[in-house]
Design a protein around this motif. Structure first.
Motif, PDB file in Angstrom:
ATOM      1  N   PRO A 117      -3.309-151.388 -35.354  1.00  0.00           N
ATOM      2  CA  PRO A 117      -3.077-150.037 -35.860  1.00  0.00           C
ATOM      3  C   PRO A 117      -1.935-150.023 -36.869  1.00  0.00           C
ATOM      4  O   PRO A 117      -0.937-150.702 -36.715  1.00  0.00           O
ATOM      5  N   GLY A 118      -2.105-149.273 -37.915  1.00  0.00           N
ATOM      6  CA  GLY A 118      -1.085-149.182 -38.949  1.00  0.00           C
ATOM      7  C   GLY A 118      -1.270-150.182 -40.073  1.00  0.00           C
ATOM      8  O   GLY A 118      -0.554-150.128 -41.068  1.00  0.00           O
TER       9      GLY A 118
ATOM     10  N   THR B 153      -2.231-149.975 -47.939  1.00  0.00           N
ATOM     11  CA  THR B 153      -2.113-148.894 -48.913  1.00  0.00           C
ATOM     12  C   THR B 153      -0.788-148.996 -49.664  1.00  0.00           C
ATOM     13  O   THR B 153      -0.748-148.887 -50.897  1.00  0.00           O
ATOM     14  N   ALA B 154       0.289-149.218 -48.952  1.00  0.00           N
ATOM     15  CA  ALA B 154       1.605-149.337 -49.585  1.00  0.00           C
ATOM     16  C   ALA B 154       1.635-150.528 -50.538  1.00  0.00           C
ATOM     17  O   ALA B 154       2.124-150.423 -51.667  1.00  0.00           O
ATOM     18  N   LEU B 155       1.094-151.659 -50.099  1.00  0.00           N
ATOM     19  CA  LEU B 155       1.075-152.847 -50.939  1.00  0.00           C
ATOM     20  C   LEU B 155       0.242-152.625 -52.197  1.00  0.00           C
ATOM     21  O   LEU B 155       0.638-153.020 -53.298  1.00  0.00           O
ATOM     22  N   SER B 156      -0.888-151.952 -52.053  1.00  0.00           N
ATOM     23  CA  SER B 156      -1.735-151.709 -53.228  1.00  0.00           C
ATOM     24  C   SER B 156      -1.073-150.740 -54.208  1.00  0.00           C
ATOM     25  O   SER B 156      -1.213-150.905 -55.420  1.00  0.00           O
ATOM     26  N   TYR B 157      -0.337-149.745 -53.715  1.00  0.00           N
ATOM     27  CA  TYR B 157       0.395-148.841 -54.612  1.00  0.00           C
ATOM     28  C   TYR B 157       1.434-149.610 -55.419  1.00  0.00           C
ATOM     29  O   TYR B 157       1.580-149.404 -56.625  1.00  0.00           O
TER      30      TYR B 157
ATOM     31  N   GLY C 157       5.558-146.879 -57.753  1.00  0.00           N
ATOM     32  CA  GLY C 157       4.873-147.281 -56.529  1.00  0.00           C
ATOM     33  C   GLY C 157       5.667-146.925 -55.289  1.00  0.00           C
ATOM     34  O   GLY C 157       5.111-146.467 -54.289  1.00  0.00           O
ATOM     35  N   ILE C 158       6.972-147.112 -55.354  1.00  0.00           N
ATOM     36  CA  ILE C 158       7.825-146.758 -54.214  1.00  0.00           C
ATOM     37  C   ILE C 158       7.803-145.255 -53.980  1.00  0.00           C
ATOM     38  O   ILE C 158       7.716-144.789 -52.838  1.00  0.00           O
ATOM     39  N   ILE C 159       7.845-144.492 -55.057  1.00  0.00           N
ATOM     40  CA  ILE C 159       7.784-143.034 -54.921  1.00  0.00           C
ATOM     41  C   ILE C 159       6.463-142.605 -54.296  1.00  0.00           C
ATOM     42  O   ILE C 159       6.425-141.742 -53.408  1.00  0.00           O
ATOM     43  N   LEU C 160       5.356-143.227 -54.731  1.00  0.00           N
ATOM     44  CA  LEU C 160       4.054-142.892 -54.141  1.00  0.00           C
ATOM     45  C   LEU C 160       3.985-143.260 -52.665  1.00  0.00           C
ATOM     46  O   LEU C 160       3.437-142.500 -51.854  1.00  0.00           O
ATOM     47  N   VAL C 161       4.521-144.399 -52.300  1.00  0.00           N
ATOM     48  CA  VAL C 161       4.508-144.804 -50.906  1.00  0.00           C
ATOM     49  C   VAL C 161       5.289-143.807 -50.051  1.00  0.00           C
ATOM     50  O   VAL C 161       4.821-143.389 -48.990  1.00  0.00           O
ATOM     51  N   VAL C 162       6.436-143.392 -50.527  1.00  0.00           N
ATOM     52  CA  VAL C 162       7.244-142.443 -49.760  1.00  0.00           C
ATOM     53  C   VAL C 162       6.532-141.092 -49.666  1.00  0.00           C
ATOM     54  O   VAL C 162       6.517-140.461 -48.603  1.00  0.00           O
TER      55      VAL C 162
ATOM     56  N   LYS D 174       3.160-140.368 -50.072  1.00  0.00           N
ATOM     57  CA  LYS D 174       1.863-140.403 -49.377  1.00  0.00           C
ATOM     58  C   LYS D 174       1.997-140.789 -47.911  1.00  0.00           C
ATOM     59  O   LYS D 174       1.345-140.212 -47.058  1.00  0.00           O
ATOM     60  N   LEU D 175       2.799-141.818 -47.638  1.00  0.00           N
ATOM     61  CA  LEU D 175       2.881-142.302 -46.268  1.00  0.00           C
ATOM     62  C   LEU D 175       4.051-141.711 -45.516  1.00  0.00           C
ATOM     63  O   LEU D 175       3.960-141.472 -44.320  1.00  0.00           O
ATOM     64  N   GLY D 176       5.152-141.481 -46.209  1.00  0.00           N
ATOM     65  CA  GLY D 176       6.311-140.835 -45.603  1.00  0.00           C
ATOM     66  C   GLY D 176       6.826-141.572 -44.384  1.00  0.00           C
ATOM     67  O   GLY D 176       6.671-142.770 -44.229  1.00  0.00           O
TER      68      GLY D 176
END
Length: 78
Positions: free
Chosen positions: A18-19, A25-29, A66-71, A73-75
């Motif tokens: 899980p997870g 997703t984070a790696l692809s961003y 990418g870091i901004i998107l990860v934060v 989207k995934l938070g």
């Protein structure tokens, strides 16, 4: 006693933990941001003849994006 037994894993060797989807997703961003903005920077380098400076700036901007998107989207985990 029955309550002292540890639960056995129900999945096989091919089950995804899980997870793991969030990790991919984070790696692809991060990778996509670096590639896309690095490519845009490379195009600017070719157009202006700046010798790789715009490519470096593009890669750094892609990592930051990418870091901004990860934060966003995934938070934080819930």
């Amino acid at each position: 006693m029955a309550g002292d037994q540890t639960p056995r894993p129900s999945g096989g060797p091919d089950d995804v933990p899980p997870g793991a989807g969030q990790g991919w997703t984070a790696l692809s961003y991060l990778i996509a941001g670096m590639l896309v903005w690095g490519f845009i920077g490379w195009l600017v380098d070719r157009w202006l003849g700046t010798g790789g400076i715009a490519t470096g700036i593009g890669v750094v901007l892609g990592m930051a994006g990418g870091i901004i998107l990860v934060v966003r989207k995934l938070g934080t985990p819930k």
